[in-house]
Scaffold this active site. Structure first.
Site, mmCIF file in Angstrom:
data_model
loop_
_atom_site.group_PDB
_atom_site.id
_atom_site.type_symbol
_atom_site.label_atom_id
_atom_site.label_comp_id
_atom_site.label_asym_id
_atom_site.label_seq_id
_atom_site.Cartn_x
_atom_site.Cartn_y
_atom_site.Cartn_z
ATOM 1 N N GLY A 1 -1.334 7.550 1.489
ATOM 2 C CA GLY A 1 -1.491 7.539 2.935
ATOM 3 C C GLY A 1 -0.237 7.205 3.706
ATOM 4 O O GLY A 1 0.865 7.679 3.407
ATOM 5 N N GLY B 1 0.820 -1.210 0.000
ATOM 6 C CA GLY B 1 0.000 0.000 0.000
ATOM 7 C C GLY B 1 0.844 1.246 0.000
ATOM 8 O O GLY B 1 0.488 2.254 0.607
ATOM 9 N N SER C 1 -4.885 -1.071 14.138
ATOM 10 C CA SER C 1 -5.705 0.137 14.211
ATOM 11 C C SER C 1 -6.359 0.235 15.579
ATOM 12 O O SER C 1 -6.579 -0.787 16.256
ATOM 13 C CB SER C 1 -6.789 0.100 13.126
ATOM 14 O OG SER C 1 -7.773 1.086 13.335
ATOM 15 N N TYR D 1 -14.159 -4.865 9.968
ATOM 16 C CA TYR D 1 -12.890 -4.142 9.962
ATOM 17 C C TYR D 1 -12.167 -4.332 11.287
ATOM 18 O O TYR D 1 -10.952 -4.592 11.324
ATOM 19 C CB TYR D 1 -13.130 -2.656 9.704
ATOM 20 C CG TYR D 1 -11.858 -1.832 9.684
ATOM 21 C CD1 TYR D 1 -10.871 -2.071 8.733
ATOM 22 C CD2 TYR D 1 -11.636 -0.817 10.627
ATOM 23 C CE1 TYR D 1 -9.700 -1.324 8.712
ATOM 24 C CE2 TYR D 1 -10.473 -0.066 10.610
ATOM 25 C CZ TYR D 1 -9.505 -0.318 9.646
ATOM 26 O OH TYR D 1 -8.340 0.424 9.633
ATOM 27 N N GLY E 1 1.423 4.469 3.813
ATOM 28 C CA GLY E 1 2.408 3.744 3.022
ATOM 29 C C GLY E 1 3.307 4.670 2.236
ATOM 30 O O GLY E 1 4.532 4.489 2.185
ATOM 31 N N ASN F 1 1.454 3.451 -2.227
ATOM 32 C CA ASN F 1 1.113 4.533 -3.153
ATOM 33 C C ASN F 1 0.370 5.691 -2.504
ATOM 34 O O ASN F 1 0.245 6.762 -3.104
ATOM 35 C CB ASN F 1 0.280 3.992 -4.318
ATOM 36 C CG ASN F 1 -1.050 3.425 -3.847
ATOM 37 O OD1 ASN F 1 -1.087 2.478 -3.067
ATOM 38 N ND2 ASN F 1 -2.153 3.989 -4.308
#
Length: 317
Positions: free
Chosen positions: A25, A21, A150, A175, A27, A23
């Site tokens: 945020g 990930g 999270s 989630y 990451g 690309n």
């Protein structure tokens, strides 16, 4: 420690890092921070156009950065295996694996393998990827595996009787389950690594409340204007930029004060913002029986068995 920033990142020349990930945020911020200190960084993302665009934009800020894009779809076990095979063929070491990518609170969908999308991507995708890359991690001195959880892990529990949400599904509990699974995986992996005597360690991190595209994507896919409004108003009050949200996982991956089995999060208001700190009470969340059963279920579902760790004895972190 309370004021740790990217300025404290050591010289990383000669190190190889993989960020899923990468690309956007957290990451993307992680990729840029690592590359700025000399690491060769593999930016892994599902969308080639977005991945290459992120790589080019980072290079504008860090012209001498060593960044390679590789396509990785964590919602496909076949794609994960293909990625891992290509990675192992192309690289002789892997110092840092950041299991960062994820999807958040979306309507029920399934991966290509029929897994519930959030559990399948956030947990099973990274479980398989880590296991497939484990031989290279073990062969790299003092390598680290950082798995992003999270605060939302508090919203869910690991429902071993219905991991895929087929009997009942709410997007936030699903989630929360995936993020709790991330934490249990990180802790259980550390226990098994420690039992082998390897230098490789496993650490968990969470960003607190960081402004990324996860919130807007969740609200848009769920057709919830109310949630979008809430994110904009609440986030402006208590949230922090993605660059700050990335600090806990960078600290987990790079600080000499990390030894394996920790959870790193923001040290400010209610753990939602601030500079990174180790959450000393996090080990209370390590439900060993559930973690073992989740591990066994994950092996069965992915077919990735962590053969290199099978000889480990049952010991505690």
């Amino acid at each position: 420690m309370s004021q740790w920033t990217t300025n404290d990142i050591p010289d990383l020349r000669g190190k190889v890092a993989l960020v899923t990930g990468g690309n956007s945020g957290l990451g993307r911020e992680t990729v840029q921070a690592l590359a700025a200190r000399g690491a060769h960084v593999i930016l892994a993302a599902r969308n080639p156009e977005r991945g290459e665009k992120a790589r080019e934009e980072i290079l504008q800020s860090v012209p001498d950065a060593s960044i390679k894009f590789m396509q990785l779809d964590l919602a496909s076990q076949a794609a994960i295996r293909e990625f891992a095979a290509s990675f192992l063929e192309a690289h002789q070491r892997l110092d840092l694996l950041f299991n960062n990518a994820g999807v958040m609170a979306i309507p029920r969908r399934e991966t290509r393998d029929g897994f519930e999308m959030q559990f399948g991507t956030n947990h099973l995708g990274h479980f398989a990827l880590t296991g497939l890359l484990l031989p290279l991690l073990l062969a790299t001195p003092k390598s680290r595996i950082v798995t992003t959880s999270s605060m939302a892990r508090a919203m869910g529990r690991v429902n071993l009787a219905d991991l895929q949400g087929q009997k009942g599904y709410t997007r936030w509990s699903a989630y929360g389950q995936s993020k709790r699974a991330n934490l249990l995986f990180a802790f259980e992996l550390q226990r098994r690594l420690a039992a082998t005597g390897t230098e490789t360690i496993s650490v968990a991190a969470h960003p607190g409340y960081a402004h990324t595209n996860l919130q807007s994507t969740s609200a848009t896919l769920s057709n919830s204007n109310l949630e979008l409004w809430f994110y904009e108003k609440f986030g402006a009050f208590v949230g922090q930029p993605a660059a700050m949200g990335a600090l806990p996982q960078l600290y987990a991956g790079l600080s000499p004060n990390i030894h394996g089995g920790e959870l790193v999060g923001p040290g400010g208001f209610s753990g939602m913002r601030g500079h990174p700190r180790v959450e000393t009470k996090a080990q209370r969340e390590y439900d060993h029986p559930t973690a073992e059963r989740l591990w066994d279920a994950s092996v069965e579902l992915t077919g990735v068995d962590y053969a290199q760790l099978k000889q480990s004895q049952s010991t505690s972190v």
